[in-house]
Design an enzyme around this catalytic site. Sequence first.
Site, PDB file in Angstrom:
ATOM      1  N   PRO A   9       0.796  -1.231   0.000  1.00 47.52           N
ATOM      2  CA  PRO A   9       0.000   0.000   0.000  1.00 47.52           C
ATOM      3  C   PRO A   9       0.826   1.279   0.000  1.00 47.52           C
ATOM      4  O   PRO A   9       1.860   1.366   0.658  1.00 47.52           O
ATOM      5  CB  PRO A   9      -0.813  -0.108   1.293  1.00 47.52           C
ATOM      6  CG  PRO A   9      -0.143  -1.139   2.115  1.00 47.52           C
ATOM      7  CD  PRO A   9       0.522  -2.080   1.162  1.00 47.52           C
ATOM      8  N   ASN A  10       0.302   2.230  -0.753  1.00 48.44           N
ATOM      9  CA  ASN A  10       0.835   3.604  -0.837  1.00 48.44           C
ATOM     10  C   ASN A  10       2.124   3.735  -1.641  1.00 48.44           C
ATOM     11  O   ASN A  10       2.593   4.849  -1.864  1.00 48.44           O
ATOM     12  CB  ASN A  10       1.021   4.227   0.569  1.00 48.44           C
ATOM     13  CG  ASN A  10      -0.296   4.272   1.324  1.00 48.44           C
ATOM     14  OD1 ASN A  10      -1.274   4.810   0.812  1.00 48.44           O
ATOM     15  ND2 ASN A  10      -0.360   3.671   2.506  1.00 48.44           N
ATOM     16  N   ARG A  17       4.264  11.106  -2.118  1.00 49.55           N
ATOM     17  CA  ARG A  17       4.234  10.720  -0.716  1.00 49.55           C
ATOM     18  C   ARG A  17       5.573  11.001  -0.015  1.00 49.55           C
ATOM     19  O   ARG A  17       6.621  10.508  -0.462  1.00 49.55           O
ATOM     20  CB  ARG A  17       3.935   9.216  -0.733  1.00 49.55           C
ATOM     21  CG  ARG A  17       4.445   8.450   0.390  1.00 49.55           C
ATOM     22  CD  ARG A  17       4.209   6.973   0.238  1.00 49.55           C
ATOM     23  NE  ARG A  17       4.051   6.468   1.562  1.00 49.55           N
ATOM     24  CZ  ARG A  17       4.359   5.243   1.930  1.00 49.55           C
ATOM     25  NH1 ARG A  17       4.753   4.355   1.054  1.00 49.55           N
ATOM     26  NH2 ARG A  17       4.211   4.885   3.179  1.00 49.55           N
ATOM     27  N   ASN A  73       8.013  -5.693  -1.217  1.00 48.93           N
ATOM     28  CA  ASN A  73       7.989  -4.576  -0.276  1.00 48.93           C
ATOM     29  C   ASN A  73       6.552  -4.508   0.234  1.00 48.93           C
ATOM     30  O   ASN A  73       5.677  -3.943  -0.419  1.00 48.93           O
ATOM     31  CB  ASN A  73       8.387  -3.258  -0.943  1.00 48.93           C
ATOM     32  CG  ASN A  73       8.412  -2.110   0.060  1.00 48.93           C
ATOM     33  OD1 ASN A  73       7.912  -2.242   1.179  1.00 48.93           O
ATOM     34  ND2 ASN A  73       8.986  -0.987  -0.338  1.00 48.93           N
ATOM     35  N   ALA A  76       3.290  -0.880   4.619  1.00 43.22           N
ATOM     36  CA  ALA A  76       2.784  -0.867   6.002  1.00 43.22           C
ATOM     37  C   ALA A  76       2.403  -2.270   6.494  1.00 43.22           C
ATOM     38  O   ALA A  76       2.469  -2.550   7.703  1.00 43.22           O
ATOM     39  CB  ALA A  76       1.593   0.072   6.106  1.00 43.22           C
ATOM     40  N   HIS A  79       4.534  -4.600   8.972  1.00 43.01           N
ATOM     41  CA  HIS A  79       4.542  -4.524  10.435  1.00 43.01           C
ATOM     42  C   HIS A  79       3.276  -5.091  11.071  1.00 43.01           C
ATOM     43  O   HIS A  79       3.157  -5.102  12.292  1.00 43.01           O
ATOM     44  CB  HIS A  79       4.722  -3.055  10.862  1.00 43.01           C
ATOM     45  CG  HIS A  79       5.704  -2.313  10.010  1.00 43.01           C
ATOM     46  ND1 HIS A  79       7.050  -2.630   9.987  1.00 43.01           N
ATOM     47  CD2 HIS A  79       5.546  -1.297   9.102  1.00 43.01           C
ATOM     48  CE1 HIS A  79       7.665  -1.823   9.119  1.00 43.01           C
ATOM     49  NE2 HIS A  79       6.778  -1.019   8.570  1.00 43.01           N
ATOM     50  N   ASP A  86       1.949 -15.789   6.314  1.00 38.05           N
ATOM     51  CA  ASP A  86       1.432 -17.154   6.132  1.00 38.05           C
ATOM     52  C   ASP A  86       1.319 -17.529   4.657  1.00 38.05           C
ATOM     53  O   ASP A  86       1.569 -18.677   4.289  1.00 38.05           O
ATOM     54  CB  ASP A  86       0.060 -17.294   6.807  1.00 38.05           C
ATOM     55  CG  ASP A  86       0.166 -17.417   8.324  1.00 38.05           C
ATOM     56  OD1 ASP A  86       1.296 -17.588   8.832  1.00 38.05           O
ATOM     57  OD2 ASP A  86      -0.873 -17.341   9.007  1.00 38.05           O
ATOM     58  N   GLU A  97      12.907  -9.586   0.944  1.00 41.12           N
ATOM     59  CA  GLU A  97      12.114  -8.425   1.379  1.00 41.12           C
ATOM     60  C   GLU A  97      12.927  -7.156   1.128  1.00 41.12           C
ATOM     61  O   GLU A  97      14.145  -7.139   1.354  1.00 41.12           O
ATOM     62  CB  GLU A  97      11.846  -8.578   2.886  1.00 41.12           C
ATOM     63  CG  GLU A  97      11.137  -7.421   3.538  1.00 41.12           C
ATOM     64  CD  GLU A  97      11.019  -7.621   5.066  1.00 41.12           C
ATOM     65  OE1 GLU A  97      11.623  -8.577   5.617  1.00 41.12           O
ATOM     66  OE2 GLU A  97      10.336  -6.805   5.693  1.00 41.12           O
ATOM     67  N   HIS A  99      12.849  -2.675   1.449  1.00 41.54           N
ATOM     68  CA  HIS A  99      12.230  -1.411   1.876  1.00 41.54           C
ATOM     69  C   HIS A  99      13.069  -0.264   1.362  1.00 41.54           C
ATOM     70  O   HIS A  99      14.309  -0.330   1.404  1.00 41.54           O
ATOM     71  CB  HIS A  99      12.150  -1.329   3.408  1.00 41.54           C
ATOM     72  CG  HIS A  99      11.319  -2.419   3.982  1.00 41.54           C
ATOM     73  ND1 HIS A  99       9.948  -2.373   3.988  1.00 41.54           N
ATOM     74  CD2 HIS A  99      11.664  -3.617   4.512  1.00 41.54           C
ATOM     75  CE1 HIS A  99       9.481  -3.493   4.515  1.00 41.54           C
ATOM     76  NE2 HIS A  99      10.502  -4.276   4.837  1.00 41.54           N
ATOM     77  N   SER A 101      13.183   2.772   2.720  1.00 43.77           N
ATOM     78  CA  SER A 101      13.782   3.441   3.876  1.00 43.77           C
ATOM     79  C   SER A 101      14.400   2.402   4.819  1.00 43.77           C
ATOM     80  O   SER A 101      14.112   1.203   4.708  1.00 43.77           O
ATOM     81  CB  SER A 101      12.708   4.250   4.618  1.00 43.77           C
ATOM     82  OG  SER A 101      11.729   3.373   5.145  1.00 43.77           O
ATOM     83  N   ARG A 106      13.774   3.832  12.063  1.00 47.21           N
ATOM     84  CA  ARG A 106      12.578   4.685  12.100  1.00 47.21           C
ATOM     85  C   ARG A 106      11.763   4.437  13.384  1.00 47.21           C
ATOM     86  O   ARG A 106      12.312   3.942  14.366  1.00 47.21           O
ATOM     87  CB  ARG A 106      11.757   4.458  10.826  1.00 47.21           C
ATOM     88  CG  ARG A 106      12.542   4.911   9.572  1.00 47.21           C
ATOM     89  CD  ARG A 106      11.712   4.832   8.315  1.00 47.21           C
ATOM     90  NE  ARG A 106      10.539   5.705   8.385  1.00 47.21           N
ATOM     91  CZ  ARG A 106       9.529   5.636   7.511  1.00 47.21           C
ATOM     92  NH1 ARG A 106       9.551   4.750   6.521  1.00 47.21           N
ATOM     93  NH2 ARG A 106       8.504   6.458   7.624  1.00 47.21           N
ATOM     94  N   ARG A 110       7.817   0.432  13.231  1.00 46.92           N
ATOM     95  CA  ARG A 110       8.306  -0.020  11.917  1.00 46.92           C
ATOM     96  C   ARG A 110       9.486  -0.977  12.039  1.00 46.92           C
ATOM     97  O   ARG A 110       9.988  -1.502  11.056  1.00 46.92           O
ATOM     98  CB  ARG A 110       8.747   1.172  11.063  1.00 46.92           C
ATOM     99  CG  ARG A 110       7.609   2.071  10.656  1.00 46.92           C
ATOM    100  CD  ARG A 110       8.076   3.132   9.684  1.00 46.92           C
ATOM    101  NE  ARG A 110       7.186   4.261   9.726  1.00 46.92           N
ATOM    102  CZ  ARG A 110       6.054   4.370   9.009  1.00 46.92           C
ATOM    103  NH1 ARG A 110       5.712   3.419   8.166  1.00 46.92           N
ATOM    104  NH2 ARG A 110       5.285   5.418   9.134  1.00 46.92           N
TER     105      ARG A 110
HETATM  106  C1  DQA Z   1       8.337   0.995   3.520  1.00 49.93           C
HETATM  107  C2  DQA Z   1       8.476   1.215   5.028  1.00 49.93           C
HETATM  108  C3  DQA Z   1       7.145   0.982   5.735  1.00 49.93           C
HETATM  109  O1  DQA Z   1       7.282   1.189   7.133  1.00 49.93           O
HETATM  110  C4  DQA Z   1       6.108   1.945   5.217  1.00 49.93           C
HETATM  111  O2  DQA Z   1       4.850   1.684   5.802  1.00 49.93           O
HETATM  112  C5  DQA Z   1       6.017   1.940   3.744  1.00 49.93           C
HETATM  113  C6  DQA Z   1       7.223   1.844   2.938  1.00 49.93           C
HETATM  114  C7  DQA Z   1       9.633   1.337   2.758  1.00 49.93           C
HETATM  115  O3  DQA Z   1       9.741   0.954   1.608  1.00 49.93           O
HETATM  116  O4  DQA Z   1      10.517   2.017   3.321  1.00 49.93           O
HETATM  117  O5  DQA Z   1       4.932   2.122   3.174  1.00 49.93           O
HETATM  118  O6  DQA Z   1       8.058  -0.376   3.285  1.00 49.93           O
END
Ligand code: DQA
Length: 146
Positions: A9-10, A17, A73, A76, A79, A86, A97, A99, A101, A106, A110
């Site tokens: 998401p996002n 963002r 990735n 959110a 976490h 699963d 995996e 990310h 950031s 952080r 997170r």
């Molecule tokens: C993220 C880090 C997550 O904590 C956050 O919710 C994201 C992006 C990252 O790519 O740094 O949406 O996965």
Amino acid sequence: MKILVINGPNLNMLGIREPDIYGSETYSDLEKCIINKCSKLGIDCEIYQSNHEGAIVDKIQDAYGTVDGIVINPAAYTHTSVAILDALKSVGIPTVEVHLSDISAREKFRQFSYVSLYAMKTIAGFGFKGYEMAIDELCDCLLKKQ
Ligand code: DQA
């Protein structure tokens, strides 16, 4: 060899963002970076983004028997989602995996990742480059298995 890159998401909002954290490049720039990396390595790649946990679970289940490796990735859901953890355990597909950031530096909430309980490796804090590193890592592992 075929890999699936899943973005949660996002991440479709990249560029808009929180650019101080996630940078000014867009989601479409990220897709181009992934496609470019995979074509350099000569591997097939599908990129999937969803804002919905269940849709991500469905996508992971659909990958069973059709995909050799996953880069994810979970954003959110990293976490919070036992369901995504699963699903990955269910299909047993090698997974890295990633990310953008550095989640370890952080907010406290997170710093824990459910997905890392399954992923062979977690790469965080390298921006788009982290996806390239994750794809390299996954390919090395898949080639060793062949
Ligand atoms: C993220 C880090 C997550 O904590 C956050 O919710 C994201 C992006 C990252 O790519 O740094 O949406 O996965």
